[in-house]
Scaffold this motif. Structure first.
Motif, short mmCIF file in Angstrom:
data_model
loop_
_atom_site.label_atom_id
_atom_site.label_comp_id
_atom_site.label_asym_id
_atom_site.label_seq_id
_atom_site.Cartn_x
_atom_site.Cartn_y
_atom_site.Cartn_z
N ARG A 1 -6.99 -15.33 3.98
CA ARG A 1 -6.18 -15.10 2.93
C ARG A 1 -6.54 -13.92 2.29
O ARG A 1 -5.63 -12.92 1.68
N MET A 2 -7.88 -13.65 2.11
CA MET A 2 -8.30 -12.60 1.31
C MET A 2 -8.00 -11.24 2.08
O MET A 2 -7.38 -10.23 1.38
N ARG A 3 -8.20 -11.22 3.38
CA ARG A 3 -7.97 -10.00 4.07
C ARG A 3 -6.31 -9.82 4.28
O ARG A 3 -5.81 -8.74 4.18
N PHE A 4 -5.50 -10.83 4.53
CA PHE A 4 -4.06 -10.93 4.49
C PHE A 4 -3.45 -10.13 3.38
O PHE A 4 -2.72 -9.38 3.45
N VAL A 5 -4.03 -10.60 2.13
CA VAL A 5 -3.68 -9.91 0.90
C VAL A 5 -3.92 -8.59 0.81
O VAL A 5 -3.22 -7.76 0.40
N GLN A 6 -4.99 -8.34 1.05
CA GLN A 6 -5.42 -6.94 1.43
C GLN A 6 -4.51 -6.06 2.14
O GLN A 6 -4.14 -4.87 1.87
N MET A 7 -3.99 -6.53 3.37
CA MET A 7 -3.10 -5.93 4.25
C MET A 7 -1.65 -5.73 3.49
O MET A 7 -1.12 -4.54 3.38
N LEU A 8 -1.28 -6.67 2.95
CA LEU A 8 -0.09 -6.54 1.88
C LEU A 8 -0.27 -5.40 0.92
O LEU A 8 0.64 -4.88 0.53
N VAL A 9 -1.23 -5.78 -0.03
CA VAL A 9 -1.30 -4.63 -1.09
C VAL A 9 -1.73 -3.24 -0.33
O VAL A 9 -0.98 -2.33 -0.93
N ASN A 10 -2.33 -3.07 0.58
CA ASN A 10 -2.29 -1.68 1.08
C ASN A 10 -0.76 -1.13 1.60
O ASN A 10 -0.51 -0.08 1.23
N LEU A 11 0.01 -1.94 2.29
CA LEU A 11 1.04 -1.64 2.65
C LEU A 11 2.25 -1.35 1.34
O LEU A 11 2.86 -0.54 1.43
N THR A 12 2.00 -2.29 0.52
CA THR A 12 2.83 -2.24 -0.84
C THR A 12 2.59 -0.99 -1.54
O THR A 12 3.66 -0.23 -2.13
N THR A 13 1.40 -0.72 -1.57
CA THR A 13 0.70 0.48 -2.31
C THR A 13 1.31 1.76 -1.70
O THR A 13 1.82 2.85 -2.12
N ASN A 14 1.27 1.83 -0.49
CA ASN A 14 1.79 2.66 0.30
C ASN A 14 3.34 3.09 0.15
O ASN A 14 3.80 4.26 0.02
N ALA A 15 3.90 1.79 0.33
CA ALA A 15 5.60 2.22 -0.23
C ALA A 15 5.78 2.75 -1.53
O ALA A 15 6.65 3.38 -1.74
N LEU A 16 4.96 2.17 -2.42
CA LEU A 16 5.18 2.42 -3.73
C LEU A 16 4.78 4.06 -4.07
O LEU A 16 5.53 4.70 -4.97
N ARG A 17 3.94 4.59 -3.28
CA ARG A 17 3.54 5.65 -3.38
C ARG A 17 4.23 6.99 -2.79
O ARG A 17 4.62 8.01 -3.20
N HIS A 18 4.73 6.40 -1.72
CA HIS A 18 5.30 7.46 -0.55
C HIS A 18 6.99 7.35 -0.55
O HIS A 18 7.65 7.95 -0.20
N GLY A 19 7.63 5.93 -0.83
CA GLY A 19 8.77 5.67 -0.92
C GLY A 19 9.75 5.31 -2.30
O GLY A 19 9.11 6.07 -3.12
N GLU A 20 10.55 4.76 -2.37
CA GLU A 20 11.28 4.42 -3.50
C GLU A 20 11.52 3.13 -3.86
O GLU A 20 11.72 2.11 -2.76
N PRO A 21 11.37 2.45 -4.89
CA PRO A 21 11.66 1.17 -5.22
C PRO A 21 13.18 0.71 -5.02
O PRO A 21 14.05 1.66 -5.00
N PRO A 22 13.48 -0.51 -4.75
CA PRO A 22 12.51 -1.63 -4.87
C PRO A 22 11.88 -1.90 -3.37
O PRO A 22 12.22 -1.33 -2.46
N VAL A 23 10.49 -2.36 -3.56
CA VAL A 23 9.68 -2.66 -2.47
C VAL A 23 9.93 -4.27 -2.03
O VAL A 23 9.75 -4.95 -3.17
#
Length: 385
Positions: A280-302
């Protein structure tokens, strides 16, 4: 659950070396067949050479070189010199037909073996080359080219070997530096997180301070997550990653992501009963990485969504931005490749997502949607019943 990423580094290196050697021998066998019409000697000789190449090529693919270690594949050079010598003789001493293969075989040795192995093969190569020319009745002038071709071939192998060793040292230094920094960052972060939690438990906090403490707690958790990601990368590279597998609902993991990021422009849209068996910890880690990447380089909503597909669960993170440029897409999940194009990116987040997904027996992919980008993690679903 110990993950070794195709075994130890030595085993993986032996596997790469044997596969490349297999390709070289099979290619040599094919060229021997192609050269039969122009051969001055009997055709059965080249057919024999082609058969020998195929046999050695197949052995290079099927024998357990990983078990025997990286230096074991150097044994493949011995039949290589024999076949090249026989080929040189079969072509009536036409050295330019086989000379490039002598260089190519030394280049292969340079890619995968130490300098001592390369130097030890020099007399074998010289004997095969010069002996074949003498047996074919070549002129003394042609035989003397041995003192030019073989030293050049050996030099090519040594230059490649030196370059490979330099790259390996740089990689080891970089991995050690990342692991050290990540380890040293975690210790003070633990203290900071503890202090923030103690202060946050106070009942008489000034107005406006509690939201700031909550934001600081989230940011320290994110930094701790990055440090853990870097340590996981080092563990995967060294075959020491251990996964703590357990069942949980995707909705709970999505709420963990929202709590860590504290972003109102991220939405979790998953079936509340959908379950996953993962760390679970590493799965959440994967989602945080992808979501942070989406917020940084994309546009909301994510939007974080999920769906079952056969025996897998596909978890997608989508933004509504411009998407990833076509020229960048082949390098999305490679380590440090995109950091050159994006100075504000470390170039590790998506690579860490990939190695963690693969460690779970799954994978990650990207596709352009209209509008935006969609990254999808594929993991085995939790068993039912």
């Amino acid at each position: 659950m110990d993950i070794s990423d195709h075994g130890s580094k030595a085993g993986a290196r032996a596997e790469r070396a044997s596969r490349q050697a297999g390709v070289l021998f099979l290619m040599s066998g094919l060229l021997a067949v192609v050269g039969i019409p122009t051969s001055p000697g009997p055709s059965w000789v080249l057919w024999s050479i082609a058969a020998a190449d195929v046999v050695v090529g197949v052995l290079a693919f099927v024998l357990p070189w990983k078990r025997w270690g990286p230096d074991s594949t150097a044994a493949l050079a011995v039949p290589g010199w024999a076949v090249l010598g026989l080929s040189t003789w079969a072509f009536g001493g036409f050295a330019t037909g086989t000379g490039p293969f002598f260089v190519l075989l030394f280049a292969w040795l340079g890619l995968h073996h130490r300098r001592g192995v390369i130097l030890a093969n020099a007399p074998l190569a010289a004997t095969a080359y010069a002996g074949a020319l003498v047996a074919a009745g070549a002129s003394a002038q042609l035989v003397s080219t041995t003192v030019v071709l073989i030293p050049i071939a050996v030099s090519v192998g040594l230059i490649i070997c030196g370059r490979v060793q330099l790259l390996e040292r740089e990689e080891r230094w970089r991995a050690a530096l990342i692991a050290t920094l990540a380890h040293d960052v975690r210790s003070p972060l633990t203290t900071i997180q503890s202090v923030l939690e103690i202060v946050g438990d106070e009942e008489d906090l000034p107005d406006g301070l509690r939201p700031l403490l909550a934001a600081a707690t989230r940011q320290t958790s994110r930094i701790a997550g990055l440090a853990s990601s870097l340590l996981d990368a080092d563990r995967v590279a060294s075959g020491r990653l251990r996964l703590d597998l357990a069942e949980f609902t995707l909705a709970d993991a999505g709420n963990d992501v929202l709590e860590l990021l504290g972003k109102g422009d991220v939405r979790v849209d998953v079936d509340p009963v959908l379950r996953l068996c993962a760390d679970r910890m590493r799965f959440v880690q994967m989602l945080v990485n992808l979501t942070t990447n989406a917020l940084r380089h994309g546009e909301p909503p994510v939007v974080i969504s999920a769906a079952t597909e056969g025996s897998d669960v596909r978890i997608s993170v989508r933004d509504h931005g411009a998407g990833v440029p076509v020229e960048d897409q082949p390098f999305l999940f490679e380590r440090l490749r995109l950091s050159d194009r994006h100075p504000d990116s470390v170039g590790l987040g998506l690579w860490i997502v990939r190695i963690l997904a693969e460690a779970h027996g799954g994978g990650v992919s990207y596709r352009t949607v209209d509008p935006g980008s969609e990254f999808t993690i594929r993991l085995p679903a939790a068993p039912t019943g």
